[in-house]
Structures are given as structure tokens and as C-alpha cells.
Design an enzyme around this catalytic site. Structure first.
Site, PDB file in Angstrom:
ATOM      1  N   HIS A  20      75.143  19.711 -37.075  1.00 55.07           N
ATOM      2  CA  HIS A  20      75.949  19.056 -36.016  1.00 55.07           C
ATOM      3  C   HIS A  20      77.227  19.861 -35.841  1.00 55.07           C
ATOM      4  O   HIS A  20      78.094  19.854 -36.716  1.00 55.07           O
ATOM      5  CB  HIS A  20      76.289  17.611 -36.393  1.00 55.07           C
ATOM      6  CG  HIS A  20      77.111  16.898 -35.360  1.00 55.07           C
ATOM      7  ND1 HIS A  20      76.775  15.666 -34.854  1.00 55.07           N
ATOM      8  CD2 HIS A  20      78.259  17.236 -34.719  1.00 55.07           C
ATOM      9  CE1 HIS A  20      77.665  15.280 -33.968  1.00 55.07           C
ATOM     10  NE2 HIS A  20      78.591  16.223 -33.865  1.00 55.07           N
ATOM     11  N   HIS A  22      80.267  21.580 -32.867  1.00 51.82           N
ATOM     12  CA  HIS A  22      80.856  21.780 -31.533  1.00 51.82           C
ATOM     13  C   HIS A  22      81.351  23.216 -31.425  1.00 51.82           C
ATOM     14  O   HIS A  22      82.208  23.634 -32.204  1.00 51.82           O
ATOM     15  CB  HIS A  22      82.022  20.813 -31.314  1.00 51.82           C
ATOM     16  CG  HIS A  22      81.586  19.385 -31.347  1.00 51.82           C
ATOM     17  ND1 HIS A  22      81.166  18.706 -30.220  1.00 51.82           N
ATOM     18  CD2 HIS A  22      81.451  18.515 -32.380  1.00 51.82           C
ATOM     19  CE1 HIS A  22      80.813  17.478 -30.563  1.00 51.82           C
ATOM     20  NE2 HIS A  22      80.971  17.338 -31.863  1.00 51.82           N
ATOM     21  N   LYS A 106      70.715  14.395 -27.209  1.00 51.71           N
ATOM     22  CA  LYS A 106      71.888  13.776 -27.823  1.00 51.71           C
ATOM     23  C   LYS A 106      72.329  12.559 -27.020  1.00 51.71           C
ATOM     24  O   LYS A 106      72.526  12.642 -25.804  1.00 51.71           O
ATOM     25  CB  LYS A 106      73.031  14.792 -27.855  1.00 51.71           C
ATOM     26  CG  LYS A 106      74.382  14.217 -28.281  1.00 51.71           C
ATOM     27  CD  LYS A 106      74.438  13.941 -29.771  1.00 51.71           C
ATOM     28  CE  LYS A 106      75.680  13.149 -30.140  1.00 51.71           C
ATOM     29  NZ  LYS A 106      76.446  13.714 -31.209  1.00 51.71           N
ATOM     30  N   HIS A 143      75.282   9.668 -31.479  1.00 51.09           N
ATOM     31  CA  HIS A 143      76.667   9.307 -31.806  1.00 51.09           C
ATOM     32  C   HIS A 143      76.647   7.789 -31.931  1.00 51.09           C
ATOM     33  O   HIS A 143      76.632   7.076 -30.934  1.00 51.09           O
ATOM     34  CB  HIS A 143      77.653   9.764 -30.725  1.00 51.09           C
ATOM     35  CG  HIS A 143      79.071   9.433 -31.088  1.00 51.09           C
ATOM     36  ND1 HIS A 143      79.989  10.391 -31.441  1.00 51.09           N
ATOM     37  CD2 HIS A 143      79.711   8.240 -31.190  1.00 51.09           C
ATOM     38  CE1 HIS A 143      81.144   9.789 -31.759  1.00 51.09           C
ATOM     39  NE2 HIS A 143      80.999   8.489 -31.603  1.00 51.09           N
ATOM     40  N   HIS A 181      76.953  12.165 -38.285  1.00 51.24           N
ATOM     41  CA  HIS A 181      78.280  11.907 -38.872  1.00 51.24           C
ATOM     42  C   HIS A 181      78.432  10.466 -39.369  1.00 51.24           C
ATOM     43  O   HIS A 181      79.274   9.713 -38.899  1.00 51.24           O
ATOM     44  CB  HIS A 181      79.418  12.282 -37.924  1.00 51.24           C
ATOM     45  CG  HIS A 181      79.256  11.927 -36.472  1.00 51.24           C
ATOM     46  ND1 HIS A 181      78.983  10.652 -36.056  1.00 51.24           N
ATOM     47  CD2 HIS A 181      79.350  12.673 -35.357  1.00 51.24           C
ATOM     48  CE1 HIS A 181      78.912  10.649 -34.743  1.00 51.24           C
ATOM     49  NE2 HIS A 181      79.122  11.846 -34.291  1.00 51.24           N
ATOM     50  N   ASP A 255      80.107  18.481 -37.940  1.00 52.05           N
ATOM     51  CA  ASP A 255      80.878  17.963 -36.798  1.00 52.05           C
ATOM     52  C   ASP A 255      82.191  18.731 -36.641  1.00 52.05           C
ATOM     53  O   ASP A 255      83.184  18.168 -36.160  1.00 52.05           O
ATOM     54  CB  ASP A 255      81.150  16.457 -36.946  1.00 52.05           C
ATOM     55  CG  ASP A 255      81.521  15.817 -35.606  1.00 52.05           C
ATOM     56  OD1 ASP A 255      81.390  16.481 -34.564  1.00 52.05           O
ATOM     57  OD2 ASP A 255      81.954  14.652 -35.616  1.00 52.05           O
TER      58      ASP A 255
END
Ligand code: DOR
Ligand code: ZN
Length: 353
Positions: A20, A22, A106, A143, A181, A255
Site C-alpha cells: 500500500h 502513495h 480500490k 480504505h 492500514h 501507506d
């Protein structure tokens, strides 16, 4: 492989992956990508850039931009995800999966986090695409937070499991899901109690280290603010126990989420903690502190590929414990400004060698 020499302790594991991550776009992508690619072989790349990665064509173009930003000599495989909206076309998703362009879809509940405005309000609207995912074996990354104003921010994950995730899993029992997460004992218990082999949970670097005091006590510390927000100490302890438990469907997803300091220190500051630079040294330190260094290999390098149907890397990473604290950069320079690297609040003694 664990070895203890007279002076040094070291650990060699297959190259880890980040399930995971970004990476952003443009200058920020160029600034942060080397921090991940240095240590990780692959990463599940989040689609919440602006505009979001909603189609197979978006994902192919974003993947090309990531590969173009990769410095000479580094190897890294971005595993792309598609941002679900209420308009997502199941046949586009299936084509992206079947051609290898996308690895997962996602789900962002609308309003839950950074760039989630295009996300889902009415979860039943995405049932057709989730049915398609179940049919083709494409995982759903979640999420897991509700956004209802009447739900306390510290309860949002537990309520999401009851109101959204469990109903989805009941309705579409063949769907592979990743509760990303995880921040609560409730999430850990939910994954532990599933016995169909189709539900996984990821744990970030920072949620193994901070609790909500580290955000709110002794002054407001924006650099420790992320979503889902860190919870009480009992939850952090449940996550530590889960990480070293050897559960085959609980693995590392950092994350790591870069925001410039200027964007963190706003009246309405951004959620996200940038951990890519220090994650693997911290993992070694955490697992050592738990007396579970031998469990890190599964958590960081084996359980993720097994769930996603990928092979374990043949190349390895060696981590070594130093006698003195290791110096890491305080921040990474992006064109838009500095991005602070996560500070665990104690010295780090491990490094990747
Ligand atoms: O803290 C977070 N930051 N949580 C998310 O879900 C999104 C991420 C981001 O993109 O900055
Ligand atoms: Zn994220």
C-alpha cells in the site's frame, strides 16, 4: 537468515514489497519514488492522484509515468490499482486485470481521505463491479472508514467493518479483500476470525509505533496525523501482536503518503505520513524489540506475494544492526518543498546494507 556475529546482528530476507503506497505524480513522484525503489521490489500503488486513476487507460498511463520517473539502475514494479466510483465499468476493470495493467481495485468511501471526493457514497452501486472482481479473482483494497458525522473519528474503522465490509463479504463471498492500514484491535480480530482465506489485512509502519497521544498530547503533531488516525495504545499493541503473529494474511503495506510540510501545517492540514525512507530499518528494529526478527521475512517479503498470487523475489535485502544510531534524512526535497520523513521518536539502529 539470522546471524549474530561478535559485533553485528544482521538479517537477510527476500526483497520486500510494499502492499500500500502513495507515489503521487510529476515532481513529487520523482522525489519520492527512489525512496521506495531503493528498498522495495514492488508496490501496490494507490490511485488517489488528481484526477484519480479510474480506468485501465488511466492506470497504463500512470504506470508509464512511474517507470519514466525511476532513476537509472533501479528496478521497481508498480502494481496499479483502479479507483472505484459509482460509474466504474466492470468490463473496463476486467480488461485491465486480465491484461496485467491493474492488480486490484480500490474503494475509497467518498470524503474519507485525500482525493476521495470521487469515491463511493452508495456502496450497493459498486456491487456489479465487485461481482466481476470476484469472478476474475481481482482483489478489492479497502480504505475502511465510514464518514458519517455522527460516528466518532476513532470509531470509523470498526463501524465500517460492521456496516460496509462485512455486508460486502456476505453478499459477494468469493471476493478477495484487503482491509488496508488496519488501526484497531477490531480490524485485527475481523481478519483473524475470517476462515475463507479471502480476507487480508495490511499494517503500516507508523501504526506499529505511534498511538493517538503522539498526535495530540504534548502539542499537536501534524507529522503524526494520517487516516485512519492512530488509536489508543491497546490498539497499537494489537497491531504489534498481529504483525509478529505469523498470520499468513497479515502483511506490510506502509501507506507512505508524502505531503509537503506547507500542506501538513495548514489550518486544515493534510493526512499522511511519509515513511518510505525508514520503513525497513524500523521494521527490523520493531521485530527485534518483539523478539521476533525471524518473523519479518514472512511479514515483509512472503505473505503479500502469496495473497496477491505473485512470486517471492529471488534477490535479497540485508539489514544490519549498528552500534550507533543511523542518520537518516529529516526530509526529502521535492520541487514544491520539503517532505518530512517519519520520526519514530527514538534512534534507529538498523540499516539496509
Ligand atoms: O493518511 C492518509 N493519507 N490516508 C489516506 O488514506 C490517504 C493518504 C494520502 O493520500 O495522503
Ligand atoms: Zn493510503
Amino acid at each position: 537468515m539470522l546471524s549474530r556475529g561478535v559485533m553485528t546482528q544482521s538479517l537477510t530476507i527476500p526483497r520486500p514489497d510494499d502492499w500500500h503506497l502513495h507515489l503521487r505524480d510529476g515532481d513529487m513522484l520523482r522525489a519520492v519514488l527512489p525512496e521506495t525503489a531503493r528498498d522495495f521490489g514492488r508496490a501496490i500503488v494507490m490511485p488517489n492522484i488528481s484526477p484519480p486513476v479510474r480506468t485501465g487507460a488511466d492506470a497504463a498511463a500512470y504506470r508509464d509515468r512511474i517507470l519514466a520517473a525511476l532513476p537509472e539502475g533501479m528496478t521497481f514494479e508498480p502494481l496499479m490499482t483502479l479507483y472505484l466510483t459509482e460509474e466504474t465499468d466492470p468490463s473496463d476493470v476486467a480488461a485491465a486485470f486480465e491484461t496485467g495493467i491493474a492488480t486490484a481495485v480500490k474503494l475509497y468511501p467518498a470524503g474519507a481521505t485525500t482525493n476521495s471526493a470521487y469515491g463511493v457514497k452508495d456502496f450497493t452501486k459498486i456491487y456489479p463491479v465487485l461481482e466481476k472482481c470476484a469472478e476474475i479473482g481481482m482483489p478489492l483494497c479497502v480504505h475502511g472508514e465510514v464518514v458519517d458525522n455522527d460516528v466518532d473519528v476513532f470509531d470509523r474503522e470498526a463501524v465500517f467493518i460492521d456496516r460496509v465490509l462485512d455486508p460486502i463479504r456476505q453478499e459477494i463471498p468469493d471476493l478477495k479483500c484487503v482491509l488496508e492500514h488496519m488501526t484497531t484491535r477490531d480490524a485485527v480480530d475481523y481478519v483473524n476470525s475470517s476462515d475463507d482465506g479471502l480476507l487480508a489485512g495490511t499494517i503500516t509502519t507508523h501504526h506499529l509505533i505511534i498511538n493517538r497521544n503522539d498526535i495530540l498530547a504534548k502539542g499537536l503533531r501534524a507529522h503524526n496525523y494520517c487516516l485512519p488516525v492512530a488509536k489508543r495504545e491497546e490498539h497499537r499493541l494489537a497491531l504489534r501482536a498481529a504483525a509478529i503473529s505469523g498470520h499468513p494474511r497479515i502483511f506490510l503495506g506502509t501507506d507512505s503518503a508524502p505531503h509537503t510540510d506547507a500542506n501538513k501545517f495548514q489550518p486544515c492540514g493534510c493526512a499522511g505520513i511519509f515513511t518510505a525512507t525508514v520503513t525497513m530499518p524500523l521494521m527490523a528494529q520493531i521485530f527485534e524489540a518483539e523478539g521476533a526478527l525471524d518473523k519479518l521475512e514472512n511479514f515483509a517479503s512472503r505473505f503479500g506475494p502469496a495473497f496477491y498470487g505473485k512470486s517471492v523475489h529471488e534477490t535479497t535485502m540485508t539489514l544490519e544492526k549498528q552500534d550507533v544510531p543511523v542518520a537518516f534524512p529529516k526530509s526529502i526535497e521535492a520541487a514544491e518543498g520539503p517532505v518530512t520523513v517519519f520520526d519514530p521518536g527514538y534512534p534507529i539502529f538498523w540499516k539496509v546494507v
